[in-house]
Write an enzyme that holds these catalytic residues in place. Structure first.
Site, short mmCIF file in Angstrom:
data_model
loop_
_atom_site.label_atom_id
_atom_site.label_comp_id
_atom_site.label_asym_id
_atom_site.label_seq_id
_atom_site.Cartn_x
_atom_site.Cartn_y
_atom_site.Cartn_z
N LEU A 190 0.83 -1.20 0.00
CA LEU A 190 0.00 0.00 0.00
C LEU A 190 0.87 1.26 0.00
O LEU A 190 0.61 2.20 -0.76
CB LEU A 190 -0.93 -0.03 1.20
N GLN A 193 2.34 2.01 -3.34
CA GLN A 193 1.37 2.57 -4.26
C GLN A 193 1.01 4.01 -3.89
O GLN A 193 0.78 4.85 -4.76
CB GLN A 193 0.10 1.72 -4.29
N GLU A 194 0.98 4.30 -2.59
CA GLU A 194 0.57 5.62 -2.12
C GLU A 194 1.62 6.69 -2.40
O GLU A 194 1.30 7.77 -2.92
CB GLU A 194 0.28 5.58 -0.61
N SER A 195 2.85 6.42 -2.03
CA SER A 195 3.86 7.50 -2.03
C SER A 195 5.18 7.14 -2.66
O SER A 195 6.04 8.01 -2.79
CB SER A 195 4.13 7.93 -0.58
N TYR A 300 -5.89 1.00 -8.28
CA TYR A 300 -5.19 1.03 -6.99
C TYR A 300 -5.32 -0.30 -6.26
O TYR A 300 -4.33 -0.87 -5.79
CB TYR A 300 -5.78 2.17 -6.16
#
Length: 343
Positions: A190, A193-195, A300
């Site tokens: 996660l 994928q986020e940052s 996502y």
């Protein structure tokens, strides 16, 4: 419209409709891994398993969500490709002396991220696999983790998934993941994928930090866990961001039947939406993911779940197959009584 005809048939469990809708896709769309996978599933459901195996084989082994699912449909497990040899001293020196790469890092260090990213991408033009791996290694050694990931992702024949799926800050992240009783491979998937592990990352919507927390969400979680010293200016502090992010992820998971697909969708689009996207009857997790109405969230969720598989493989963590991780989404209202009350 073509894609949604397929998704509508999937949601209804109409495999003949799925097959017909995929047959009507434009040629370029039909060649995409998602529609190849669902075509194989439809062929298998319509009683032609041997034909389905041949179709699954077209995408099995591809490093993506549907490549993993196709591999598992053939009775095989995800296997990382052989790790490419580390860059030689000469290759490392060539990367370090490349003026475009050096200028890109200088721009990133000067907080000119957009310019630095463009300069880095320009520098990679025309590079072969060995040059890409050396550039990724150079980026990682200089703390540009996002550039290392993106560069390693470009290789075509020689691959290093340890560069593609790094676990930075592990000594500080792992205790917080453990305290929240979460799967570390999923959390890293996660965060990737986020940052891309950019600590001061800021989205266009205003989300901040490694785990891309919205200001209101961070404030809400801080109150819930009794973090009395929190104020919005500290949201990009790594320890605080990860503490708040993992606690929020745990709350979302517990509020949505402890299902990682629902929790992943909720983390991106909000728990209320993830809840509403459930069906009135049990629904296969892969079909739920494919039929998420928001394109950004749909992409996502698939990437986070695939990332978790690769992180487990890289760190040699025993893990269930992706098919099992996706599981079945139980009907709307089952085990999600708190979802509507979370930000």
């Amino acid at each position: 419209q073509h894609a949604w005809r397929v998704r509508t048939a999937l949601r209804a469990g109409d495999w003949l409709g799925v097959a017909r809708a995929i047959a009507a896709l434009p040629e370029a769309m039909a060649a995409q891994p998602d529609w190849i996978y669902w075509r194989a599933r439809a062929v298998a459901a319509l009683g032609k398993p041997e034909d389905a195996h041949g179709i699954f084989r077209q995408i099995a082994g591809q490093p993506n969500f549907y490549g993993i699912l196709a591999t598992e449909a053939l009775g095989e497990r995800l296997a990382l490709p052989p790790r490419a040899p580390a860059p030689t001293d000469g290759e490392r020196q060539a990367a370090a002396s490349n003026p475009l790469l050096a200028r890109a890092l200088a721009l990133l260090d000067a907080d000119l991220r957009a310019d630095g990213v463009r300069e880095w991408s320009w520098a990679l033009a025309g590079m072969g696999d060995r040059q890409l791996l050396a550039a990724a290694d150079f980026a990682l050694r200089n703390g540009a983790i996002d550039r290392a990931i993106g560069t390693a992702d470009r290789t075509r024949a020689e691959h290093d998934f340890w560069l593609r799926y790094p676990t930075p800050f592990l000594d500080r992240v792992a205790p917080r993941v453990h305290a929240a009783d979460l799967d570390p491979a999923w959390v890293y998937g996660l965060m990737r994928q986020e940052s891309r592990f950019v600590m001061d990352a800021k989205s266009s919507a205003g989300a901040r930090g490694l785990m891309q927390l919205m200001p209101a969400t961070a404030q809400w979680v801080a109150r819930k866990i009794g973090m009395n010293q929190y104020h919005p200016g500290r949201v990009t502090d790594m320890d605080i961001n990860v503490t708040l992010g993992t606690n929020y992820l745990r709350m979302v998971l517990e509020g949505l039947d402890r299902h990682p697909v629902l929790a992943s969708a909720a983390y991106n689009a909000g728990p209320g939406r993830a809840r509403k996207w459930r069906a009135e009857t049990p629904l296969e997790g892969a079909i739920y993911a494919e039929t998420i109405p928001f394109a950004e969230t749909r992409d996502y969720v698939k990437k986070v779940m695939a990332n978790a598989m690769y992180y487990a493989a890289v760190k040699d963590i025993p893990t269930p197959p992706l098919t099992e991780r996706l599981g079945v989404i139980r009907p709307r209202g089952y085990g999600d009584t708190t979802a509507e009350r979370m930000p």
